[in-house]
Every structure is written in structure tokens, then in C-alpha cells.
Design a protein around this motif. Sequence first.
Motif, PDB file in Angstrom:
ATOM      1  N   ASN D 281       0.819  -1.221   0.000  1.00  0.00           N
ATOM      2  CA  ASN D 281       0.000   0.000   0.000  1.00  0.00           C
ATOM      3  C   ASN D 281       0.847   1.264   0.000  1.00  0.00           C
ATOM      4  N   SER D 282       2.149   1.118  -0.199  1.00  0.00           N
ATOM      5  CA  SER D 282       3.123   2.229  -0.282  1.00  0.00           C
ATOM      6  C   SER D 282       3.674   2.623   1.090  1.00  0.00           C
ATOM      7  N   ASP D 283       3.077   2.144   2.148  1.00  0.00           N
ATOM      8  CA  ASP D 283       3.650   2.368   3.479  1.00  0.00           C
ATOM      9  C   ASP D 283       4.792   1.360   3.694  1.00  0.00           C
ATOM     10  N   ASP D 284       5.571   1.534   4.764  1.00  0.00           N
ATOM     11  CA  ASP D 284       6.639   0.572   5.043  1.00  0.00           C
ATOM     12  C   ASP D 284       6.065  -0.828   5.272  1.00  0.00           C
ATOM     13  N   ILE D 285       6.719  -1.810   4.698  1.00  0.00           N
ATOM     14  CA  ILE D 285       6.345  -3.200   4.968  1.00  0.00           C
ATOM     15  C   ILE D 285       7.073  -3.632   6.236  1.00  0.00           C
ATOM     16  N   VAL D 286       6.316  -4.204   7.158  1.00  0.00           N
ATOM     17  CA  VAL D 286       6.884  -4.594   8.459  1.00  0.00           C
ATOM     18  C   VAL D 286       6.521  -6.060   8.726  1.00  0.00           C
ATOM     19  N   ILE D 287       7.536  -6.880   8.859  1.00  0.00           N
ATOM     20  CA  ILE D 287       7.333  -8.318   9.066  1.00  0.00           C
ATOM     21  C   ILE D 287       8.196  -8.775  10.230  1.00  0.00           C
ATOM     22  N   LYS D 288       7.695  -9.714  10.969  1.00  0.00           N
ATOM     23  CA  LYS D 288       8.508 -10.297  12.053  1.00  0.00           C
ATOM     24  C   LYS D 288       8.568 -11.810  11.872  1.00  0.00           C
ATOM     25  N   ALA D 289       9.734 -12.351  12.244  1.00  0.00           N
ATOM     26  CA  ALA D 289       9.918 -13.809  12.158  1.00  0.00           C
ATOM     27  C   ALA D 289      10.398 -14.330  13.502  1.00  0.00           C
ATOM     28  N   ALA D 290       9.757 -15.383  13.971  1.00  0.00           N
ATOM     29  CA  ALA D 290      10.175 -16.042  15.208  1.00  0.00           C
ATOM     30  C   ALA D 290      11.260 -17.065  14.882  1.00  0.00           C
ATOM     31  N   VAL D 291      12.387 -16.940  15.548  1.00  0.00           N
ATOM     32  CA  VAL D 291      13.531 -17.828  15.305  1.00  0.00           C
ATOM     33  C   VAL D 291      13.686 -18.764  16.505  1.00  0.00           C
ATOM     34  N   LYS D 292      13.634 -20.038  16.242  1.00  0.00           N
ATOM     35  CA  LYS D 292      13.747 -20.996  17.347  1.00  0.00           C
ATOM     36  C   LYS D 292      15.200 -21.117  17.797  1.00  0.00           C
ATOM     37  N   PRO D 293      15.429 -21.587  19.027  1.00  0.00           N
ATOM     38  CA  PRO D 293      16.798 -21.844  19.472  1.00  0.00           C
ATOM     39  C   PRO D 293      17.401 -22.951  18.615  1.00  0.00           C
ATOM     40  N   ILE D 294      18.694 -22.846  18.313  1.00  0.00           N
ATOM     41  CA  ILE D 294      19.263 -23.880  17.441  1.00  0.00           C
ATOM     42  C   ILE D 294      19.267 -25.214  18.175  1.00  0.00           C
ATOM     43  N   PRO D 295      18.996 -26.273  17.440  1.00  0.00           N
ATOM     44  CA  PRO D 295      18.802 -27.576  18.092  1.00  0.00           C
ATOM     45  C   PRO D 295      20.093 -28.258  18.553  1.00  0.00           C
ATOM     46  N   SER D 296      21.237 -27.863  18.005  1.00  0.00           N
ATOM     47  CA  SER D 296      22.488 -28.499  18.426  1.00  0.00           C
ATOM     48  C   SER D 296      22.895 -27.958  19.788  1.00  0.00           C
ATOM     49  N   ILE D 297      22.767 -28.775  20.829  1.00  0.00           N
ATOM     50  CA  ILE D 297      23.145 -28.352  22.185  1.00  0.00           C
ATOM     51  C   ILE D 297      24.058 -29.410  22.790  1.00  0.00           C
ATOM     52  N   SER D 298      24.840 -28.979  23.774  1.00  0.00           N
ATOM     53  CA  SER D 298      25.819 -29.900  24.387  1.00  0.00           C
ATOM     54  C   SER D 298      25.186 -30.800  25.439  1.00  0.00           C
ATOM     55  N   GLN D 299      23.975 -30.459  25.861  1.00  0.00           N
ATOM     56  CA  GLN D 299      23.317 -31.292  26.867  1.00  0.00           C
ATOM     57  C   GLN D 299      22.931 -32.648  26.268  1.00  0.00           C
TER      58      GLN D 299
END
Lengths: 350, 350, 350, 350
Positions: D281-299
Motif C-alpha cells: 500500500n506504499s507504506d513501510d512493509i513490516v514483518i517479524k519472524a520467530a527464530v527458534k533456538p538452534i537444536p544443536s546443544i551440548s546437553q
Amino acid sequence: MAGNTFGKIFRVTTWGESHGPALGAVIDGCPPRLLLAAADIDEALARRRPGVQTHATSRREPDRVEILSGVFEGLTTGTPISLIIYNRDVRSRDYEEFREIFRPGHGDFTYQAKYGIRDHRGGGRASARETAARVAAGAVAQKILDTQDIHVVAFTVEFGGVRAQRVEEATMWNNPFACPDPEAVPAMAARVMEVQAQGDSLGGIVEVRVHGCPPGLGEPVFDKLDAALAHALMSVGAVKGVEIGSGFAAARLLGSENNDPMGPQGFASNQAGGILAGLSNSDDIVIKAAVKPIPSISQEQDTIDVHGQARKLRVKGRHDVSAIPRIVPVLEAMVRLTLADFLLRQRTIA
Amino acid sequence: MAGNTFGKIFRVTTWGESHGPALGAVIDGCPPRLLLAAADIDEALARRRPGVQTHATSRREPDRVEILSGVFEGLTTGTPISLIIYNRDVRSRDYEEFREIFRPGHGDFTYQAKYGIRDHRGGGRASARETAARVAAGAVAQKILDTQDIHVVAFTVEFGGVRAQRVEEATMWNNPFACPDPEAVPAMAARVMEVQAQGDSLGGIVEVRVHGCPPGLGEPVFDKLDAALAHALMSVGAVKGVEIGSGFAAARLLGSENNDPMGPQGFASNQAGGILAGLSNSDDIVIKAAVKPIPSISQEQDTIDVHGQARKLRVKGRHDVSAIPRIVPVLEAMVRLTLADFLLRQRTIA
Amino acid sequence: MAGNTFGKIFRVTTWGESHGPALGAVIDGCPPRLLLAAADIDEALARRRPGVQTHATSRREPDRVEILSGVFEGLTTGTPISLIIYNRDVRSRDYEEFREIFRPGHGDFTYQAKYGIRDHRGGGRASARETAARVAAGAVAQKILDTQDIHVVAFTVEFGGVRAQRVEEATMWNNPFACPDPEAVPAMAARVMEVQAQGDSLGGIVEVRVHGCPPGLGEPVFDKLDAALAHALMSVGAVKGVEIGSGFAAARLLGSENNDPMGPQGFASNQAGGILAGLSNSDDIVIKAAVKPIPSISQEQDTIDVHGQARKLRVKGRHDVSAIPRIVPVLEAMVRLTLADFLLRQRTIA
Amino acid sequence: MAGNTFGKIFRVTTWGESHGPALGAVIDGCPPRLLLAAADIDEALARRRPGVQTHATSRREPDRVEILSGVFEGLTTGTPISLIIYNRDVRSRDYEEFREIFRPGHGDFTYQAKYGIRDHRGGGRASARETAARVAAGAVAQKILDTQDIHVVAFTVEFGGVRAQRVEEATMWNNPFACPDPEAVPAMAARVMEVQAQGDSLGGIVEVRVHGCPPGLGEPVFDKLDAALAHALMSVGAVKGVEIGSGFAAARLLGSENNDPMGPQGFASNQAGGILAGLSNSDDIVIKAAVKPIPSISQEQDTIDVHGQARKLRVKGRHDVSAIPRIVPVLEAMVRLTLADFLLRQRTIA
């Protein structure tokens, strides 16, 4: 919207210019767990190499493919297969003249009209060199066809006006014309000598036959198998006509002559060329492609330059007398790509 | 993966069977603000109707299209254009016999092999009736071509072995063969009488010419304009061969004969058929399609039934002697669809 | 390049405007030999109809689909399935005002900007009415899912700020909110009364769950299953956000919390929402979609007209308080279309 | 049917595995005559490199792209642009253990289920390494956006539970979190230390903003701009949710709050996130993305091996604490690819 991808499921995207550092293909949609090695592809590329005859291209390309992805421990993984072939023996200075002058019969003028820019060296993207990537991809497609025992073979049925009268598959690669009739070879060779002396070039007709194709391949109504094959063959630069089965001769036949009677053992004839209503009918697929004489000739020709001024041109440097035989494995490859794609397409409804 | 959509930007999807309630097309990608009325399309459909001659189809279809969407107050809106044509005069009982028996030369056998089911009435989806939707869509495509003054015309250059010797565009629709040579018409008519008496059928060759196409249309390397046109024409049921420009004759020409010399005023000849390296070169595009004799003939033929048993078949009921002239506007439509699509594709890089 | 087609193998093209004569869908790529009747589709459409509550749309559409092609004697044939739904009860004069004025929150302004023309009646192509075609197509997709026992269900987990605390699948369609928690219904109803009195509107959150999806569906790297599902749901007008599994909450979890431990019996939790690395993992697929309040409200709003002049607008006439519950079967349908397509895509490598 | 191509007109196909010889992208459909150098792309790749902080990946990749085709004398030619990035510093032995064991939260299990084979080294095709090719292609896409002065920027608005309270574009790349609020950086750094000590990992939320997008981009009804953007972002491995504008908050707002009033100077608010009815619509496009914690962990984690047997796993070797900040330029790149494609799509109707 660009057109460098072929196929819907087995998708091949080729890239590269004649005088760039390399050319290649990315194949997306190849099923996993097929045996694939670079040597399989190199073997196909070797058939595209110039022969020992004078009419063959003077450019020596010991083409070797590298598989950069999509194969793990000798098996395809289902991820994109990236193939690269490095360009060697590239002498771009030979082409400096064509920066300004449009060669008749080549894409120089039309590429300039389309893009407003072109790589003039060796035809750039329009070079027959691009077909090496098609042949490489075709070798991968054949791996899919192998699982169904589908056999594709192409050969020259007419060259420089000389017709092959019979087809001996075993001997067709024993001569520099991919001619399946050994007795026609001397006349073809004589025709080359004659035309080469005049600084001129020759065309011919190539036939592609497919044995073992199951019935029902093809997609009505627009993606009929014959429509897709015509598209595939006509997308090869020098091809100016395509026929399926009886082809243009069908226009002069009666329905009673052109219909193939059916019996419990199959079709009594194959005027259809193995395709009925756009779907394979289990008989051999028979296609012919008309190959024009290559446009690079040593004779002087009238043309224009990029400023629209009249010019005289005599194409120097290395060039073949004919696209035959190098185009033969290319046409074979295009048929392989088409069939592999339609085999996978058929799975979506089976 | 099915194949009922044609085009990449100007996308036409056709649907419908010969003996269903209706058939139609959905066009997605038509630019907005073009004048479009049902009458424009009906006019194109009228040219596909049978003529007054005996060889013409006995099925009377006063085809009328309804535009169900995509047009607002006489202008296209850029949203999908849905076209519907109702089937009338449908006598399905005539076809009951074909539920069990495969007609030679038709898609009965291959459709059954592909899908394991088929609508046997009048050829179902494989019927030439489907091409009405193509002609309707082609009339919409022409609206785009009109904005560039691109003119497409098709005519019969050979029918039943009789060749047209010259092209008079004005008179070609004054005879039942779409023949541009009035002097060839009597011989064609005689051929029809003769063959019809034998219960047989005829084929021919149709030429399509495009005038006014700007240079640079087409997409290397796989979607060359000639490759797309070959695909388009070969996707019409009866077509068995396609030639661009000199076509198969090019195989016998020398390079010096086949190259079109260029000058400041354009090309000195048009062996290329208006296409160089897969891109339009601004000259007239010239394509020929070989049309096979229609397979429905009254003579007795050998065939099999769905159980694989040998059967004798004599196709009764209404059928034409030839796909010509009805196929002529269909081929014209396919070229229109192709060019409209490539015009819009070209915009993406311009 | 237009965007009215969804899917790659199971391809659905919808067409039609809110106030045109009809709307519909053409499905290309549906496998043959599936049982399909109009009644199956009508049943799905019935769930999209307004309920008895005041918040429901006042437009009464006894939607009935007609199958125009692709089905023969009760079975799909593999050819395109054309579905048509006629528009009834269309009062276009109600919308005359919007020819000139852009409604806030609607596509009036952006359609005009995109196409330079728009059908202003009832939102034209941008109307939620278009989703009837999606629901119809979704019912066909479900026929494919049925062959694999894949079950898709959607329901409202939040409405006007009121959350459902539990999921009782059996009762969710016994209330006008598609709410699976009967105890939350009274609060939702109260919220509707309150907001309706203010001439305002409400949004909510819809969850879609898939049970029975086999592992491995989805296509790396761009066509991940979650990416395709996000695309599918976000293509429904009112949706402003999509979550897979733990969704936005994942951003605040530790890896040790968000990873789903695996055991011989399967996954110990389902933070992933049934999708790992873009491929289904055989656990239930869980997706949520945020639905915005519908923009048509009775309160006075600031806007502009087609000349860019400031105007005041109060949307009169029939409109719902919320896209819920009508959007619920639409989201379900979009998930069905996506899964049917990916099931067929998977066949090409299997 | 595989999914390694993104875009319809500006088409990007990526290829390559984490531990193969190289990875790359082929771009088909890039307009000609744009200035393009490898250095432009390397600059974008540099932003994807690990920072100096401990949480950053320990794998050092001085990524350098080679342009193998499609550029002539510094300008794009309209032919395919082939980009290659060689893999260096590859230690495949680190991954030998994963040949047999499926890592929780990774695609190991699902790739095996899909293809029946997988390259287990470093995640193979599912590795985040693949996104280097996206960033490279995104730099080419930006060349098209530059012609329209379209500016795309992404940054971290939440990391490990710590929120950025304001946006200072100038400083966001002065810290290892791509955080636009300098005051939030110490808390983020503290969170990393804490979690790293536990052998755990973190997620966050990334916002992408587009300034300068003209109105009308997007394609109703399925290829809405927000649907395509959701697809684009969700196709990045770690993303589990996407919001446009007010996103999930819209579900709790009233219509009167969520509608953006319009005036002669534009919109009074931007709840819509710059997109109305799927069109910009000519206004700023605003998007958000949820990023999960990376699955490779030392536990230590519970998992299974390829034989379905229960196993314990502790992921050793190099891995980051979070996909942030490396994912930030990847999300930016995906938005660039999407917008470039839609800009070119819009040309087909303009």
C-alpha cells in the motif's frame, strides 16, 4: 520471464556462455538412490566431441564434468545435482570483429534486439557450446530411463542431400556422420569435401527412436508427448522442423492408410510414431528433426553492423561444415530429458 | 502432473469434455483495461463452425461464450477471465459402442492406458471439441496483440494432395477449405467428393503467418520462440509435423542459400521464417503444420476391445472428412496464445 | 504474472468476483478414479455458511456447486475438474458509494493502484466470497487425503480476546464460533453483543491440526512444508500471522526445551508442530493463524476518494462482526489443498 | 516435485551440501544491463559471517563468490547468472557419529524418511550453510530494488527473551546480535554467557522492514505479497512464525483500532504492515519472524538411531548458541528476492 529451465518435475536449468569460465546445469527433481558417477556423464559428452574428419570442429574440448552436489557416496540424494564443465581452449580474440557486426543466420542481431547487450564472443549464450550441459543432464535422465529399460537412439537419416537407406544401429558411430547406413557414408564424405572447398556448409535430418516406452506417457491437452518432444528438439539451435511418425507425409495419406490397425499383439503399423492423442502407445517413438546448414561460412555475405550500416562479412576461424554429427547426441539428450520428466509426471496420477 | 494449462504469464487453462454440460477456459494473467466483449469471442468461434459443405461436421453448434469473470463494464480487470461454452446437440448414445472398443487412430486406447478410466463419449477430453476453448482464449490473446498491431493469419496450403499455388488473403474464407488460392478450390472439392464416397478421410498442410511481430521475442535457451510455437501447434490433436521457415527443405540447402542476408532495410530473404536463434527477427513469422487425415472413417478397420480381443469396427454417425478447415482457426489461436505470452514475458526484462 | 493458481501438481485456479454471475475453480492434476459427487462439495460449503447468530453475514447463499467436467459416472477421470457456484442474492446497488471511496482496511485502494481499474461491488475479486471456491476445491483435495487417512480439522482457539481452554472436537460446530471449548462460548457471545452494539468488529486465532500425515512430506529448501502452509494460510484475506508448533513462543525457549526428544515410540513432545527441517515428521501438524477484525465497521472512519480527497465513511449494509467462524473451513481447505499437493509431489521421488 | 527454486520471474535455484565441494545459486530472469560485480555479493556474504563473540560459529568461512556466467564486461546480460561459493574448512569426520544417529530438532530423521538416503555430514542439504547461496542471490536482487530506491533492513527485536526497545539503524551492526537498541545489548550478552555455560541455545525475533516499496505489488488471490513473504521467511530453517504488521496482536484488536485511516497524505497508522488485501500500500512493509533456538546443544538428549533404537546424544563440536545474528541477513535476502520477483511480475500487467 526467462527460459533456461526444461521440464516440470525433472527440471534442468543450464547456464554458461561459450567464452565464460565454465558452463553447467542444475538438475532439480532427480529421484534419490540412483547410481551416478561423473564417468557416466563424461561418456555421453565424449560422443558430442568432434571426430577425426576435417568437417569436425577444430576446437578441442576434452570435456569433463564435475558433480558438485546431489550425489553422496555414489548415489543421488534427491537434492539438486549441480554439474559443471570448465571451458578450455578459449580464444576470444577471434571474435572481436563480431562485437560490431551481426553474423547472418546467427542470433547476434536478435540477442542485441532482445537484451540491448550481448556477449559477442563465440555466440555467447547462443553458442552450440551450451548443448554440452544438455548432454550432461541427459546422461542423468537416462539413469531414470534405465529403471524402465527405455532405450533412446538418434542417427542421421539424411546429410547434405544423401539419404541413409537402412539402419544398422551397431555401425552408426563408426563414421563421422552418425549414419546408420555404411553404404551412404562415402557419398556423405564426398559431399563434405565438395562443400568445404566452396567455404559453404551442410544440413541434414536426424531421427530419434525410443524403444520400451510404456503406454500412457504424455499430458493432455497442451503437454501432449509429441508437443513436448517437438518443443525439446526445436529448442536446439539448428533445428527448423520436427515430424512425429508419418509427419508431413500424413498430410497426403488417406485415413485408411494413416490409421494403425490394432490387434491383440499390438499395432500392425506405426504411422503414429508411437504417440496417439498425445500419449505414448507402447510402440516405438519415432521423431525426425530437420537440421539447417550451420550459418558460419567462409563465403562473403551481406550484413549490417550495430549501427545499421551495410557491411560485408566473411566468417574466419574455426567452424564446422555441419551441426551433424555433434547435434545427434544433443537431440538424443533432449528426448531423454523429456521422457524422464514425463515418467515422473505420470507417477503423480498413478 | 497434468498439462491443461498453456503459457507462463498469459496462462490459459481449458477444461471440459465433448459430452459434458459445458467446456471452457480460465485465463489468468491478462492485463487490465483491455476492451473485451463476448461478441469478440463469438466472432472467432464462428470461424470454427462447420461450413455448408458436405464434408463439414454434421454437429450444429451455435457456440456462444459467456464471460463469467474478469471483465467489468466492458474492460478486463486483471483478474481471471472465465469463459464458458455450453455443449448442445449432444447425442451420447451414438457413442455407446466405444465404451468397449478402441477406435484406431484415436486416443481411446492411450487414455485408458494412462488413466485407467475414460469418458468414451465423443472422445471425451480428447475430442476436437476442446479446441473451441482454445479459439475463445485466442480471441482474448489477440486483444493484446492488437495493442502492438500484430496480425496472425492461417490458411490451407495443401489439402488432400492439392496444393494452393498462391495466397489471396481476402478470399481464403470464401471457400470451405480456408484455401487462399481460389483456383485450387475446385480440385479440393473434387477430392472431398471422391474420398467421402469411399468412406475415407483427408489431411493437409496449414500455414500460419504473423505480421508485425517486434524483434527479440522468445526466450533462450529452452523456450525459444520456434520451440514454443512448435509445442503450441503440435498440441493440437491432428498435427504430426511442424516447420519454421524453410523447415525440412533447409536440410538440403547450403549455408549460403539458407542464410538470410541482412541490409539496412532488413532481411533480403526469409528462410529463417522470422526467427533467429529462437528470437523473432522482425520479419514475418512463417510456420507450417502437417494435419493428418481424421481417424474416424466409415471403412471397416481392425482393432481391439478393452479386453484385448480382436474386433472389427466401422465408425458410424457424424464425422468430418477432414480436420480442415476447422483446425485452421485453432492453429491461429495457438499462435496468438503463444505470442501474447511472449510479449508479456518480454516485459519482465525490458 | 498473476497468482490465482495454488499448488504445483494438484493445481487449483479460482476465478470470479463477488457480484459477477458466478465463481468457481478449475482443478488440474487430480488423480483419476476417485469417487466424487457434488454433494460431497456442498457439504463442505455448508460449513462456510452463516449461522443463526446475529453476528453472521446477512447474505444468504444456499451455495450449490455444479461439476462441469472431470468426473464420469461418479469417478474422477484425471482431466480438469471444473466447479461452478452461481452467485445469488446479489445487491450491487448497496456498493455504488464505493466506486469513488476507498474503504479503510480493504483492498480498494491497493487494487486501484495495481490495476488502474477495479470492480468495486462487494470487494470484487478481493471479496471473501472468493473463498467459497477454495472450500469447494478443498473438498476434492480431501478425497486424496482420505486415501491416506489424513484428517484435517480447524477450530477457534481465541475470539475477541476470549480463549478456548480445551479442545472437544465433537462440539466445536455446535456453536457459532467453531469454538472447541463449550464453556468459552458464552463469553464469546457476550463479546459479540457488546462489539456489535458499538458498530465495531472482532478478530481471533484459528488452529488447524492434521492427524495421520506420513513423514517426509515437504520439499527442501524453499518449499518446506511449513513455508507452504504459511503461504496457504496467509493467502486468506484476514490472516496476519502464522505459527507452526511453538511458533513465537519458541523465540523465548531454550534449545533443551524446544527440541522434541525422540524415542522408539515417537516424539516425546511436539514443539515442532509436526514439521522438522521443513518435512513432516509423522506427528500431528499444528498451525495457528491470526485473524484480524473485519474492516467493514459502522463507525465513521477517515478515508480518501479516488481523487485523493479526504472523506468520511460509515460502512452501511450487511457485514459480519468477524471473519470467524466462516474463515475456519477456509483455513481447513487451504491446509487440505497444500497436503494433497505435497502428497502428489512426494510420489515423484518415491 | 522438488523445491529448490524460489520466485516466478526472478528465479533462484540453490544447490549444494554443507560438506560438498561447493554450493551456489543459478539466477534465471535477471534483467540485463545491471551493474554487477563479485565484490557486491561478497559484501553481503560478509555480514553473514560469524562475529568475534563466543556465541558465533567457530567455522571460519572467508566466503567469496565467483560469477561464472550471465555478466559481461560488468553488466548483467539477461542470461542465467551462475554463482559459486567453494566450501573450505570442512571437517567431515566430526559428523561420522550422525550417520547412524538422528539429532533431535534437526532434519536427520525427516530427510531419511523422505529420501531413504541422506548426506549426514553437517546436515547435508539441510545445513544453514545453504543460506549463503540465498544471501548471494539476494545481493543480486537488491540491484533490481536499487533501481526503484527500495531499501530492506532486518534486525533483532528480541533475543533470548531480551527485547530491543528502540530502533537505531546506524548502530545495529555494531554488536553481535544485530540489535538496533544499544542499551539492550549488555543484557543479551549476559544471556549468551549464561546459556552457553549450560550447553544450551537461544532463539529470538527478527524484524524486516522495507522502505520505498511502490503500491500494488502482490498478486491476488493466492500469491498475495504477505503470503509470499511468509513463505519466503518460513523457508529459512529456524523460523517458526511470521507476522505482518500487527500480526497476532490484530486478533485482539477491534476493527476500529486495526484499520489504518487514510488521508490525502497517506495512512495515519500502519497496523497493516504496509500490505492491504495482499498488495503493498506504499507504506513501510513490516514483518517479524520467530527464530527458534538452534537444536544443536551440548546437553544430553534422548533420541533414536537409524534402526529405531533408543540412544543418548550430546552434540559435540562447533555450533553456535543461536541462529541470530547470522540469520538476519538471510531473512533480509529472502525479502529482497521476494520483492524483486514481484516488481518484475508487476511489469507483466503494467
